[in-house]
Design an enzyme around this catalytic site. Sequence first.
Site, short mmCIF file in Angstrom:
data_model
loop_
_atom_site.label_atom_id
_atom_site.label_comp_id
_atom_site.label_asym_id
_atom_site.label_seq_id
_atom_site.Cartn_x
_atom_site.Cartn_y
_atom_site.Cartn_z
N SER A 190 16.06 45.03 37.65
CA SER A 190 15.43 46.06 38.47
C SER A 190 15.21 47.29 37.60
O SER A 190 15.55 47.30 36.42
CB SER A 190 16.34 46.44 39.64
OG SER A 190 17.45 47.17 39.15
N GLU A 238 18.58 38.94 40.51
CA GLU A 238 18.61 40.09 39.62
C GLU A 238 19.87 40.04 38.75
O GLU A 238 20.94 39.69 39.23
CB GLU A 238 18.61 41.37 40.45
CG GLU A 238 18.55 42.61 39.61
CD GLU A 238 18.54 43.87 40.45
OE1 GLU A 238 18.58 44.94 39.85
OE2 GLU A 238 18.51 43.78 41.69
#
Length: 162
Positions: A67, A40
């Site tokens: 995210s 991420e």
Amino acid sequence: TARPFDCEEDAIDAILHGRIHPGDAVFIRYEGPRGSGMPEMFYTGEAICSDPALASSVALITDGRFSGASRGAAIGHVSPEAASGGPIGLIEEGDIINIDIPNAKITLEVSDEVLAERKAKYAAPSSAMSALKPPQAAPSHWWKRAISLNWTWRPAAWRSPV
């Protein structure tokens, strides 16, 4: 103006040390599934958003993922990814980028001839991720649990298919 980086750590360093300026488009490549395993890109987005001058004027574009906590112009999952020879791997420092968010379009303002020349010279760096394989030892309790949950093996981490 394009500011390409081949890993998230280099991009964060540039942001935190004032080398990214309003109007720049920060590209982080080789962070997709075939590159580094698709971590991420949360910290890079937060570094940009921590500077009010950058938060409203800098785009973050990657073949990695974000995210739901990302803020600002964060464009992820660019495909095909750089490690697969995708166009994000052909972007060079200073290229002009146009981003049309309502029409989901990113345009690299470089001639077809220049792009063809770059593509002819392009070679994706080898990735340590390609050498990773699922464990070959007897299945552990956690391995059996992952299989029972229908999780899949992907380089760098366990991830649920959901």
